[in-house]
Write an enzyme that holds these catalytic residues in place. Structure first.
Site, mmCIF file in Angstrom:
data_model
loop_
_atom_site.group_PDB
_atom_site.id
_atom_site.type_symbol
_atom_site.label_atom_id
_atom_site.label_comp_id
_atom_site.label_asym_id
_atom_site.label_seq_id
_atom_site.Cartn_x
_atom_site.Cartn_y
_atom_site.Cartn_z
ATOM 1 C CB SER A 319 -0.908 0.002 1.239
ATOM 2 O OG SER A 319 -1.624 1.217 1.344
ATOM 3 C CE LYS A 325 -4.292 -3.847 2.588
ATOM 4 N NZ LYS A 325 -4.130 -4.374 1.231
#
Length: 471
Positions: A319, A325
């Site tokens: 991300s 992430k």
């Protein structure tokens, strides 16, 4: 600056650079078809297959007394050079083209002729010594040379595909062995079902791939039948009566593959049903692999708020806004390849249906679709194996906790404690939040030793004779 030469065709004169081994008809096609941006030069297997067809034809024509030995030798040597990978940059026509593949056929004819001319000591374009049509295309038409080359290439590409599928199959099989003792919850309709092992889950994927390798190999046999010798529509006009039989033998020798001449060349020239069936098999494979990728993404979801039964190897940050992430990028890209193949199947279907009378003029888009699908599938499957499956690890504790906490565990206990007791335990578990494991022990339906024995992985994942102990 390079010198130039003038070539002539039905449309008129055209000036070409002497750097070009292709001729006037290829040059016109190059200008006419700016469509896909994918040139024949990016299809080495197809180019080599065109050269194999031309070599087989030259050998047959020579044996029938239709071609001078010197010209035959030059054509065959030129074809051998192309088969070996030379001059591929001279195949400059867009893969999607009008004319039922005539531009592709002439691109091959002209390059082979000009390479042969140089081998004979002549200049490019001196076609009186070796002509693209009169010699290289002798006893042929685009309508039999192009589809035969397509089938020769498709035969090889399907073999390559099974190799990539085998790599992915083996990766799943290795993980099946690695995870054979990890108990987990099986699920149906995304709801808890009954226990299984993670190894069984991955073995399923290996079996699915094995089955589809067999389907691809079966489909490959469909392209063994070719129409070389049909010339324009299947009547064999402008070819020697013995040519079709002889060129079949020569093509087998040149390719080392069991290609056979169709029993009815008129039918074979217009029938593209084999491509529809092959495309359907590719769609089948892609549909199943995409389902597997969906499973991998779901099983690895989390890592804290999802299933998190397995870990996919982290490949890149996931991300631009959420630190930490990591996304399942490899299964995601394979999903997209599978969607492309499924869509390409519709293109093949429509193009095959769209043929009229004695010829289907849409074979170029069929070839483009099948070749692009196979190439993408090969790369995707090997990527999935090497960059994802091989690096998967199991969260064994999570897997076991789900089994112990799941209401579905009661199904495994049903043969031991009876349906009524199982239903009552399940109801209490749902209402109280307690585990099935704890409720069974609290009610003394089974001893701890009995319960632990029942929920051992090897006792829950295969058929077993059970004597009901509680009614």
């Amino acid at each position: 600056m390079a010198s130039t030469r003038i070539e002539h065709d039905l449309i008129g004169d055209l000036e070409l650079s002497n750097d070009c081994y292709y001729g006037v008809q290829t040059a016109r096609a190059k200008e006419n078809f700016h469509i896909s941006g994918v040139l024949l030069s990016s299809m080495p297997t197809f180019i080599a297959s065109l050269a194999k067809v031309k070599k087989a034809a030259a050998l047959a024509n020579f044996e029938l007394g239709l071609l001078d030995e010197k010209i035959k030798n030059a054509i065959c040597e030129a074809c051998d050079l192309i088969i070996a990978g030379k001059y591929h940059d001279q195949f400059v026509v867009d893969a999607i083209q009008g004319g039922a593949g005539t531009s592709t056929n002439m691109n091959a004819n002209e390059v082979i002729a000009n390479v042969a001319l140089e081998l004979m000591g002549h200049k490019k374009g001196e076609y009186k010594h070796c002509h693209p049509n009169n010699h290289v295309n002798l006893s042929q038409s685009t309508n039999d040379a192009y589809p035969t080359a397509f089938r020769v290439a498709l035969y090889e590409k399907l073999i390559e595909l099974t190799v990539s599928m085998g790599i992915l199959r083996d990766s799943f099989a290795k993980k099946a062995e690695e995870f054979k003792d990890i108990i987990k919850m099986g699920r149906t309709q995304l709801q808890d079902a009954v226990p299984m092992t993670l190894g069984q889950e991955f073995k399923t994927y290996a079996v699915m791939m094995t089955e589809d390798i067999d389907r691809v190999l079966e489909a490959r046999n469909l392209v063994r039948e070719m129409n070389l010798g049909a010339t324009a529509i299947g009547t064999g006009i402008n070819s020697h009566p013995d040519y079709a039989t002889l060129v079949e033998k020569k093509l087998q020798e040149v390719t080392g593959r069991p290609f056979i001449t169709a029993s009815d060349l008129v039918e074979a020239t217009q029938d593209t049903g084999a491509y529809v069936q092959i495309s359907g098999v590719l769609k089948r494979v892609s549909t199943k692999v995409s389902k597997i990728c969906n499973d991998l993404r779901l099983l690895s979801s989390g890592p804290r708020a999802g299933l998190s039964e397995i870990n996919l190897p982290p490949m890149q940050p996931g991300s631009s806004i959420m630190p930490g992430k990591v996304n399942p990028v490899i299964p995601e890209v394979v999903n997209q390849v599978c969607y492309h193949v499924i869509g390409a199947d519709m293109t093949v279907t429509i193009a095959s249906e769209g043929g009229q009378l004695q010829l289907n003029v849409f074979e170029p888009v069929i070839a483009f679709s099948l070749f692009s699908s196979i190439n993408m599938m090969r790369r995707a499957f090997e990527t999935l194996a090497e960059k994802c499956v091989n690096g998967i690890t199991a969260n064994a504790d999570n897997c076991r906790d789900y089994v112990l906490k799941s209401i579905g565990l009661v199904t495994a206990l049903n043969p031991y404690i009876g349906y009524e007791n199982s239903t009552s335990v399940a109801k209490e578990a749902l209402e109280s939040g307690k585990s099935v494991h704890d409720i069974v022990l609290e009610r003394k339906l089974l001893s701890k030793e009995e319960l632990e024995e029942i929920i051992r992985p090897e006792n829950m994942i295969k058929p077993k004779v059970v004597t009901l102990t509680k009614k």
